[in-house]
Design a protein around this motif. Structure first.
Motif, PDB file in Angstrom:
ATOM      1  N   UNK A   1       0.849  -1.196   0.000  1.00 53.55           N
ATOM      2  CA  UNK A   1       0.000   0.000   0.000  1.00 53.55           C
ATOM      3  C   UNK A   1       0.883   1.244   0.000  1.00 53.55           C
ATOM      4  N   UNK A   2       0.420   2.321  -0.587  1.00 56.61           N
ATOM      5  CA  UNK A   2       1.226   3.536  -0.662  1.00 56.61           C
ATOM      6  C   UNK A   2       1.462   4.153   0.714  1.00 56.61           C
ATOM      7  N   UNK A   3       2.625   4.784   0.856  1.00 57.81           N
ATOM      8  CA  UNK A   3       2.986   5.465   2.097  1.00 57.81           C
ATOM      9  C   UNK A   3       3.319   6.907   1.743  1.00 57.81           C
ATOM     10  N   UNK A   4       2.797   7.832   2.537  1.00 56.57           N
ATOM     11  CA  UNK A   4       3.027   9.255   2.313  1.00 56.57           C
ATOM     12  C   UNK A   4       3.932   9.804   3.409  1.00 56.57           C
ATOM     13  N   UNK A   5       5.061  10.397   2.992  1.00 65.34           N
ATOM     14  CA  UNK A   5       6.038  10.958   3.918  1.00 65.34           C
ATOM     15  C   UNK A   5       6.222  12.438   3.617  1.00 65.34           C
ATOM     16  N   UNK A   6       6.225  13.252   4.661  1.00 68.23           N
ATOM     17  CA  UNK A   6       6.562  14.669   4.549  1.00 68.23           C
ATOM     18  C   UNK A   6       7.923  14.859   5.195  1.00 68.23           C
ATOM     19  N   UNK A   7       8.885  15.421   4.448  1.00 65.94           N
ATOM     20  CA  UNK A   7      10.223  15.712   4.968  1.00 65.94           C
ATOM     21  C   UNK A   7      10.357  17.230   5.053  1.00 65.94           C
ATOM     22  N   UNK A   8      10.476  17.752   6.268  1.00 65.48           N
ATOM     23  CA  UNK A   8      10.504  19.195   6.505  1.00 65.48           C
ATOM     24  C   UNK A   8      11.945  19.674   6.617  1.00 65.48           C
ATOM     25  N   UNK A   9      12.279  20.757   5.891  1.00 69.90           N
ATOM     26  CA  UNK A   9      13.644  21.289   5.892  1.00 69.90           C
ATOM     27  C   UNK A   9      14.535  20.418   5.031  1.00 69.90           C
ATOM     28  N   UNK A  10      14.222  20.339   3.753  1.00 70.28           N
ATOM     29  CA  UNK A  10      14.777  19.290   2.886  1.00 70.28           C
ATOM     30  C   UNK A  10      16.199  19.500   2.401  1.00 70.28           C
ATOM     31  N   UNK A  11      16.704  20.735   2.380  1.00 67.80           N
ATOM     32  CA  UNK A  11      18.024  20.937   1.786  1.00 67.80           C
ATOM     33  C   UNK A  11      18.020  20.460   0.339  1.00 67.80           C
ATOM     34  N   UNK A  12      19.014  19.680  -0.041  1.00 66.72           N
ATOM     35  CA  UNK A  12      19.088  19.134  -1.409  1.00 66.72           C
ATOM     36  C   UNK A  12      18.155  17.949  -1.623  1.00 66.72           C
ATOM     37  N   UNK A  13      17.365  17.601  -0.635  1.00 68.44           N
ATOM     38  CA  UNK A  13      16.463  16.442  -0.678  1.00 68.44           C
ATOM     39  C   UNK A  13      17.240  15.128  -0.726  1.00 68.44           C
ATOM     40  N   UNK A  14      18.441  15.146  -0.173  1.00 64.27           N
ATOM     41  CA  UNK A  14      19.264  13.939  -0.130  1.00 64.27           C
ATOM     42  C   UNK A  14      18.558  12.828   0.652  1.00 64.27           C
ATOM     43  N   UNK A  15      17.968  13.167   1.798  1.00 59.20           N
ATOM     44  CA  UNK A  15      17.275  12.155   2.600  1.00 59.20           C
ATOM     45  C   UNK A  15      16.103  11.573   1.828  1.00 59.20           C
ATOM     46  N   UNK A  16      15.328  12.424   1.161  1.00 61.86           N
ATOM     47  CA  UNK A  16      14.182  11.938   0.396  1.00 61.86           C
ATOM     48  C   UNK A  16      14.623  10.977  -0.702  1.00 61.86           C
ATOM     49  N   UNK A  17      15.694  11.322  -1.400  1.00 58.20           N
ATOM     50  CA  UNK A  17      16.191  10.428  -2.457  1.00 58.20           C
ATOM     51  C   UNK A  17      16.650   9.092  -1.874  1.00 58.20           C
ATOM     52  N   UNK A  18      17.346   9.149  -0.749  1.00 54.77           N
ATOM     53  CA  UNK A  18      17.802   7.904  -0.122  1.00 54.77           C
ATOM     54  C   UNK A  18      16.615   7.052   0.317  1.00 54.77           C
ATOM     55  N   UNK A  19      15.589   7.671   0.898  1.00 53.34           N
ATOM     56  CA  UNK A  19      14.400   6.917   1.317  1.00 53.34           C
ATOM     57  C   UNK A  19      13.704   6.281   0.106  1.00 53.34           C
ATOM     58  N   UNK A  20      13.581   7.029  -0.975  1.00 53.85           N
ATOM     59  CA  UNK A  20      12.924   6.505  -2.175  1.00 53.85           C
ATOM     60  C   UNK A  20      13.722   5.347  -2.772  1.00 53.85           C
ATOM     61  N   UNK A  21      15.041   5.494  -2.850  1.00 50.90           N
ATOM     62  CA  UNK A  21      15.871   4.402  -3.383  1.00 50.90           C
ATOM     63  C   UNK A  21      15.727   3.143  -2.537  1.00 50.90           C
ATOM     64  N   UNK A  22      15.730   3.301  -1.229  1.00 46.99           N
ATOM     65  CA  UNK A  22      15.556   2.170  -0.331  1.00 46.99           C
ATOM     66  C   UNK A  22      14.170   1.552  -0.535  1.00 46.99           C
ATOM     67  N   UNK A  23      13.135   2.391  -0.613  1.00 45.71           N
ATOM     68  CA  UNK A  23      11.764   1.886  -0.788  1.00 45.71           C
ATOM     69  C   UNK A  23      11.609   1.155  -2.121  1.00 45.71           C
ATOM     70  N   UNK A  24      12.211   1.661  -3.163  1.00 45.37           N
ATOM     71  CA  UNK A  24      12.162   0.963  -4.453  1.00 45.37           C
ATOM     72  C   UNK A  24      12.727  -0.443  -4.309  1.00 45.37           C
TER      73      UNK A  24
END
Length: 188
Positions: A62-85
């Motif tokens: 099932x889909x999961x929705x994450x909000x990342x506050x204070x993203x900078x270059x969005x490095x954390x978001x990219x790492x989370x997405x790569x891991x989730x994939x």
């Protein structure tokens, strides 16, 4: 119930307030590069990823929705997405930062990541409805606020998160501040 943690022990002075990136886009990029290196060496993303990824494993199918506050270059978001994939988890991440130049850098870094949506907004008043996300995360952000203000911010995030708020931050102490000052002078 939300409580103020031990790391929020004093009201920070104006010199401790969040970075005002300003300057040219190149200068903003250099500042973000420095923050990315610091996060890599000192575990900024890892300290947030470990508990978040354990929680995300519960959501296969099932889909999961994450909000990342204070993203900078969005490095954390990219790492989370790569891991989730790699885990076959349908993770959708919304990243927020208040600085327009930071947002521009995040957009460039997130090309090829359709799972990541980038929004300009302020941690003090996010433009989302209650329960809009399963999880809200923030890394190295809350130490810029006093105890009461930070507690209010986390309460606001809790209203947005259907499941949990995950925060990774530092405790302000004289030794790390002195070490950073010395390292900054040595590294230029």
């Amino acid at each position: 119930p939300l409580t103020a943690n031990a790391f929020m022990v004093r009201r920070l002075e104006p010199k401790d307030l969040p970075h005002q990136f300003g300057g040219s886009p190149e200068e903003v990029g250099r500042n973000l590069d420095s923050l990315t290196k610091a996060n890599r060496y000192f575990g900024g993303v890892r300290s947030l990823a470990r508990p978040l990824h354990r929680l995300l494993l519960r959501h296969r199918g099932r889909p999961v929705r994450l909000l990342d506050v204070g993203c900078g270059r969005a490095e954390a978001a990219r790492r989370h997405v790569e891991w989730a994939r790699a885990q076959a988890i349908d993770l959708r991440v919304t990243v927020v930062d208040r600085d327009a130049d930071v947002i521009a850098h995040a957009r460039r870094g997130c090309q090829g990541y359709p799972e990541i949506r980038i929004v300009r907004g302020d941690a003090l008043g996010l433009p989302f409805r209650p329960g809009a996300f399963d999880y809200v995360s923030a890394s190295m952000l809350l130490h810029y606020f006093g105890t009461e203000e930070a507690a209010g911010i986390v309460r606001g995030w809790a209203a947005l998160a259907g499941r949990a708020v995950i925060v990774s931050d530092v405790r302000r102490h004289w030794f790390p501040c002195a070490a950073i000052s010395v390292l900054s002078r040595l590294s230029g």
